[in-house]
Design an enzyme around this catalytic site. Structure first.
Site, PDB file in Angstrom:
ATOM      1  N   ASP A  85      38.277 -14.830 -39.889  1.00  0.00           N
ATOM      2  CA  ASP A  85      38.909 -14.712 -38.581  1.00  0.00           C
ATOM      3  C   ASP A  85      39.275 -16.069 -37.976  1.00  0.00           C
ATOM      4  O   ASP A  85      40.211 -16.166 -37.178  1.00  0.00           O
ATOM      5  CB  ASP A  85      37.977 -14.000 -37.583  1.00  0.00           C
ATOM      6  N   HIS A 127      31.679 -15.444 -29.080  1.00  0.00           N
ATOM      7  CA  HIS A 127      31.170 -14.990 -30.378  1.00  0.00           C
ATOM      8  C   HIS A 127      30.462 -16.095 -31.155  1.00  0.00           C
ATOM      9  O   HIS A 127      29.709 -15.795 -32.089  1.00  0.00           O
ATOM     10  CB  HIS A 127      32.307 -14.439 -31.240  1.00  0.00           C
ATOM     11  N   GLY A 135      34.723 -14.753 -34.925  1.00  0.00           N
ATOM     12  CA  GLY A 135      35.669 -14.102 -34.025  1.00  0.00           C
ATOM     13  C   GLY A 135      36.533 -15.043 -33.202  1.00  0.00           C
ATOM     14  O   GLY A 135      36.645 -14.876 -31.990  1.00  0.00           O
ATOM     15  N   ASP A 164      35.291  -8.971 -21.301  1.00  0.00           N
ATOM     16  CA  ASP A 164      36.125  -8.996 -22.505  1.00  0.00           C
ATOM     17  C   ASP A 164      35.954  -7.677 -23.243  1.00  0.00           C
ATOM     18  O   ASP A 164      34.890  -7.063 -23.194  1.00  0.00           O
ATOM     19  CB  ASP A 164      35.670 -10.167 -23.371  1.00  0.00           C
ATOM     20  N   HIS A 166      35.566  -7.197 -26.283  1.00  0.00           N
ATOM     21  CA  HIS A 166      34.583  -7.345 -27.351  1.00  0.00           C
ATOM     22  C   HIS A 166      33.224  -7.756 -26.774  1.00  0.00           C
ATOM     23  O   HIS A 166      33.157  -8.568 -25.856  1.00  0.00           O
ATOM     24  CB  HIS A 166      35.038  -8.413 -28.351  1.00  0.00           C
ATOM     25  N   ASP A 252      41.779  -8.903 -23.107  1.00  0.00           N
ATOM     26  CA  ASP A 252      42.059  -7.974 -24.197  1.00  0.00           C
ATOM     27  C   ASP A 252      41.616  -6.554 -23.883  1.00  0.00           C
ATOM     28  O   ASP A 252      41.814  -5.646 -24.689  1.00  0.00           O
ATOM     29  CB  ASP A 252      41.448  -8.450 -25.511  1.00  0.00           C
ATOM     30  N   TYR A 296      45.384 -10.977 -26.141  1.00  0.00           N
ATOM     31  CA  TYR A 296      46.319 -11.305 -27.213  1.00  0.00           C
ATOM     32  C   TYR A 296      47.720 -10.788 -26.941  1.00  0.00           C
ATOM     33  O   TYR A 296      48.631 -11.082 -27.700  1.00  0.00           O
ATOM     34  CB  TYR A 296      45.746 -10.818 -28.552  1.00  0.00           C
TER      35      TYR A 296
END
Length: 316
Positions: A85, A127, A135, A164, A166, A252, A296
């Site tokens: 990633d 991350h 990430g 976020d 994630h 995101d 993104y």
């Protein structure tokens, strides 16, 4: 105390973006700045230049062996820092160090009374672990912040709030057993999205049991579901009366992001920023730092981060 919000932007931060069409590209800061400028927010915040962190600062959170690994990859300018990633590029060490250094500069100025709040769009790299990248995240700027708050300023109870899409696993697991780091993380259910963690029964371990709140959201959840979840976030934070507040406001989670499945609007981000500014005034002498995190879809991140900045500059 000066009431200004410090906004950290500059080329050194923009360089923290990956090439060749990577979702986390180097154009993200510029997309945000165009919208913030259109709204006139750049005139309401004080612009600050990026600062590059030194090795000693990075070692407050990261292991020396890991820093050496990133330095080697940065010089070589190729390969991956994780399992695929997070690609290396020439100068990635310095770019990632600018993310950390800018956050530390904002912290110093805030603690010295120059400002009440800060916003840094390129930051919140939640991350990254102590000994590895993950990430799209190389160095964990908020982890370094927490360590610095304790070492240099004697701040113990830190609230880390993450919206976020994630789960902020790099922060969560670094402090899973620390009762003084109060985590509230609202994210898409890990059964459907990277990194697959942050389940509701993950509430901290040992003496930290109950100090962590994970709120997994089902795919397709929108603003109404977020507002309901936010009531739990505030109740959780108030139980522990934090001395300092950090917000990771990844964009995101907005509808249309190419990497996730939630459907918030920028109203969710505005609400979080507004309520946290008020909570910081109540418990933490106003001390609040916000970081852009993921996002993104460029129009989405531009509107979400501008909504956060607007609330920070307009808050009492």
């Amino acid at each position: 105390m000066d009431q200004k919000v410090y906004l950290y932007v500059g080329e050194e931060l923009a360089r923290y973006g990956f090439p060749d069409g990577h979702p986390f590209g180097p154009d993200r800061q510029a997309a945000f700045l165009r919208e913030a400028t259109r709204q006139g927010l750049h005139r309401q915040a004080a612009l600050r230049r990026p600062v590059v962190a030194n090795r000693e600062a990075l070692e407050r959170f990261h292991t020396p062996d890991y820093l050496e690994q990133v330095e080697r990859a940065s010089r070589a300018g190729r390969g991956y820092l994780d399992y695929g990633d997070t690609p290396a590029f020439p100068g990635i060490f310095e770019a990632a160090a600018a993310v950390v250094g800018s956050a530390l500069d904002g912290l110093r100025r805030l603690m010295e009374g120059e400002c009440r709040r800060t916003f840094q769009a390129i930051g919140g790299l939640h991350h990254a672990r102590r000994a590895r990248a993950a990430g799209f995240c190389v160095f964990n700027d908020t982890g370094v912040l927490i360590e610095t708050l304790r070492r240099d300023y004697g701040i113990r109870r830190v609230a880390y709030v993450d919206i976020d899409v994630h789960h902020g696993d790099g922060v969560f697991y670094a402090y899973e057993d620390d009762p003084d780091v109060i985590v509230a993380d609202v994210h898409e259910d890990g059964r459907y999205l990277y990194p697959g963690t942050g389940h509701a029964d993950e509430t901290g371990t040992g003496t930290a049991q109950g100090t962590k709140l994970n709120v997994p959201m089902p795919p397709g959840a929108g603003d109404e579901a977020f507002f309901q979840a936010w009531e739990r976030v505030e109740d959780h934070l108030r139980r522990f009366a934090p001395e300092f507040v950090i917000l990771q406001c990844g964009a995101d989670s907005l509808a249309g992001d190419p990497l996730a499945h939630l459907r918030y609007s920028s109203a969710a981000h505005a609400h979080a920023a507004r309520r946290l500014a008020a909570l910081a005034e109540e418990y933490a002498q106003g001390r609040l730092m916000a970081f852009g995190g993921g996002g993104y879809d460029r129009p989405n991140l531009a509107t979400a981060w501008s909504a956060v900045l607007k609330e920070l500059v307009e808050a009492p």
